[in-house]
Every structure is written in structure tokens, then in C-alpha cells.
Design an enzyme around this catalytic site. Structure first.
Site, PDB file in Angstrom:
ATOM      1  CE  LYS A  75      -2.637  -4.517  -0.442  1.00  0.00           C
ATOM      2  NZ  LYS A  75      -2.498  -4.727   1.009  1.00  0.00           N
ATOM      3  CG  ASP A 128       0.016  -6.743   3.334  1.00  0.00           C
ATOM      4  OD1 ASP A 128       0.924  -5.900   3.440  1.00  0.00           O
ATOM      5  OD2 ASP A 128      -1.013  -6.552   2.653  1.00  0.00           O
TER       6      ASP A 128
END
Ligand code: NAP
Length: 303
Positions: free
Chosen positions: A86, A128
Site C-alpha cells: 500500500k 479505506d
């Protein structure tokens, strides 16, 4: 070595026909065998009759750059990015959303092409943040300018702290982690968004008093998730008037105890669906059919 159990595929729609026009979407991670994302997205594609397919692709860290180049070359529609890529994928993007830039992590790539044969640009987003906030939308009025507590200081906690600081203007936002130096690094990284000097850090073991006075408690540690099912970050269960949000998406002791003591209990399944929906609409242009996806996930989790 523990063998990973294959995830059950819940097929309640006619099987998808893949053809020369099928648009692929990838999950880049290492490993990826545990991921629920193929179930989520393929269920949604099928439910809406969209000619897309979602593939989980294990990509070793040394292959990340080549894999991202492959998304361009192979005309992928986009990708999700998961552990451990990520952060590493961030410099490989052409443009970033404000959330991805602030959190310092990308979990969604959208491959954009202005014209049919034109060059592809890679847009990196962090859904997210939106996924975490989705289940809090109905409770937003009770979350303005109150005390909040986040357990953990890892990747998920970064998205949570950014989301809370920029959405609710907390009076106090405590980050409690077993590694306080990590919590301090996180607080320093988000100091620019902390306009009310709300952030403070403390060791996890000392967080009982802050937990009692916080309206919102967020678990961003793996405590409660297998093999730590018997654990909870809270020494005393939450009670009426508190909201407990566990990012772990299987039922946890923390949430069971919160619900039985009158607190509002939110599970990580909703964040999982929320972040997926925020990616899905960017690839397909369609809102994700979240009820169908939730049913498929719940059926999968029960097996
Ligand atoms: P991470 O980057 O590894 O961070 C985990 C954090 O928890 C770190 O601060 C770590 O501290 C701490 N921790 C680990 N084991 C602990 C223990 N036994 N006791 C106390 N603290 C412990 O992981 P992450 O990506 O942030 O994920 C955290 C949790 O959120 C996981 O359960 C993950 O499944 C969940 N999650 C859910 C979603 C969703 O969509 N629902 C999305 C992302 C993450 P150390 O640095 O000291 O190890």
C-alpha cells in the site's frame, strides 16, 4: 505450515461469461489467498450483469513495479492494493487523491484513458477512509467535537486518524498502542490536520481512563481476530452512550461485550464493504449492490 482454507464462492446468479470485452480488475498483494475482495467484487459484477472480472494476484515486493506496469500494458480497468504494497505503490502512481496523499497509502488504482488508444494514467486513491466513515454516517451528529480513542498505530489506524480528524473535529483523539513510539510517529504525521490540538498518545495498557471518557472507541489492532479471538483491547467493557467500532470483520469479544453493556457496536464488515463500494464505483461507474455483497460475505464467514 497452516493451509489456507479456500474461500467459498457464493454463486446465486447465472455464471459470468468472460469474453474478449471483459474488463479485468486485479488485487495486488502478497499473499492474497485470505482476501474477501474477489468474492465482493465478482458477486457485485454478476449481480449487475457487468462484464468485469476481479482476480487476486500474488505479487512479490520485488515485482511490484512490473506488476503496476502490467496494469497499463494489459488494459486493466484498475486494481486494489493490499499488504505489503500500500505504501510502496504510491510513487508508481501518476496522480493521487487527497486521501491517498494524506494517509500515505494507496488501496485503489483506477486506470484512466482519455481516448481509446491514448496513454493510460494511473490514479491512486485510498478508499479505506471513505469505507471507515460509511457506517458512522448515521451517527455523525453525536460524533462532533467529542473525545475519541483509537487502539493501534498501524496502516489502518492512519486512515482512521485522518478520517476522524478531518470529519469530526474531535475534542480529544487518543492513539493507544503497545508501541508508543509508533503512535507518536502517527500523531506527528497528522499534526497538520490536528487544528484543535486534539491528538495525544499513550501505551495501550494505560488507556482505561481514556476509554471510559471517549464517545467513540476504534479497534485498529488484530486483537479479537483469529488466532487472538479471546483478546480485546478494552480492560472494562464499553457501556451505554459509547460507540465501539472494531475494524476486525469477524464477530469479536470487544463487540459482543459492548453490545451486551448497551453500547453501539459496529463491525469491520461494514468498512470492508464501504471501501470496496468506493473502489467499485470508480471502476464501473455503478454504485455497488451492497445488500447482495453483504449477504455473500455473511454466508462466506459462517462456513
Ligand atoms: P498493521 O499495520 O499490522 O497494524 C496493527 C497495529 O496493531 C499495530 O499498531 C500493532 O502494533 C498493533 N498490534 C498488533 N498485534 C497486537 C497485539 N497482540 N496487541 C496489541 N497491539 C497489537 O495492521 P492494519 O493493516 O493496521 O490492520 C489492523 C486491523 O484492522 C487488522 O485486524 C485488520 O484486519 C483490520 N482492518 C480491517 C479493515 C476493514 O476493511 N474492515 C481494513 C484494514 C484493516 P505493533 O506495531 O507493535 O505490532
Amino acid at each position: 505450515m497452516r493451509m489456507l482454507r479456500p474461500l467459498p464462492l457464493v454463486l446465486t446468479f447465472p455464471a459470468m461469461l468472460l469474453d474478449a470485452y471483459t474488463q479485468p480488475v486485479a488485487l495486488l498483494g502478497y499473499p492474497v489467498g485470505h482476501s474477501r475482495s474477489p468474492l465482493i467484487h465478482n458477486t457485485a459484477f454478476q449481480a449487475q450483469g457487468l462484464n468485469y472480472v476481479y482476480l487476486a494476484l500474488p505479487v512479490a515486493p520485488s515485482d511490484l513495479k512490473a506488476a503496476v506496469g502490467g496494469l497499463r500494458a494489459l488494459h486493466f480497468r484498475g486494481a486494489n492494493v493490499t499488504i505489503p504494497h500500500k505504501e510502496a505503490v504510491l510513487p508508481l502512481m501518476d496522480t493521487l487523491s487527497s486521501q491517498a496523499a494524506a494517509v500515505g497509502a494507496v488501496n485503489t488504482i483506477v486506470c484512466r484513458r482519455a481516448e481509446q488508444e491514448g496513454p493510460v494514467t494511473l490514479y491512486g486513491d485510498n478508499t479505506d477512509v471513505a469505507g471507515f466513515l460509511a457506517p458512522l454516517a448515521l451517527l455523525a451528529a453525536s460524533l462532533q467535537e467529542v473525545d475519541m480513542l483509537v487502539f493501534g498505530a498501524g496502516g489502518a489506524a492512519r486512515a482512521v486518524v485522518y478520517a476522524l480528524l478531518t470529519t469530526f473535529r474531535p475534542a480529544r483523539l487518543t492513539i493507544a498502542a503497545r508501541n508508543q513510539a509508533q503512535a507518536e510517529r502517527l500523531a506527528t504525521a497528522f499534526a497538520a490536520y490536528d487544528t484543535r490540538a486534539a491528538l495525544r498518545t499513550m501505551p495501550l495498557k494505560d488507556a482505561a481512563a481514556a476509554a471510559r471518557t471517549s464517545r467513540l472507541l476504534v479497534n485498529a489492532t488484530p486483537l479479537g481476530m483469529a488466532p487472538l479471538e479471546d483478546y480485546t483491547p478494552l480492560q472494562t467493557p464499553a457501556s451505554t452512550g459509547q460507540i465501539v467500532y472494531d475494524l476486525v470483520y469477524t464477530p469479536t469479544r470487544l463487540l459482543r461485550e459492548a453490545a451486551s453493556h448497551g453500547a453501539i457496536a459496529l463491525g469491520g464488515l461494514e468498512m470492508l464493504i464501504g471501501q470496496a463500494a468506493a473502489s467499485y464505483i470508480q471502476w464501473t461507474g455503478h454504485p455497488m449492490p451492497t445488500e447482495v455483497v453483504r449477504a455473500a460475505l455473511q454466508a462466506g464467514l459462517q462456513r
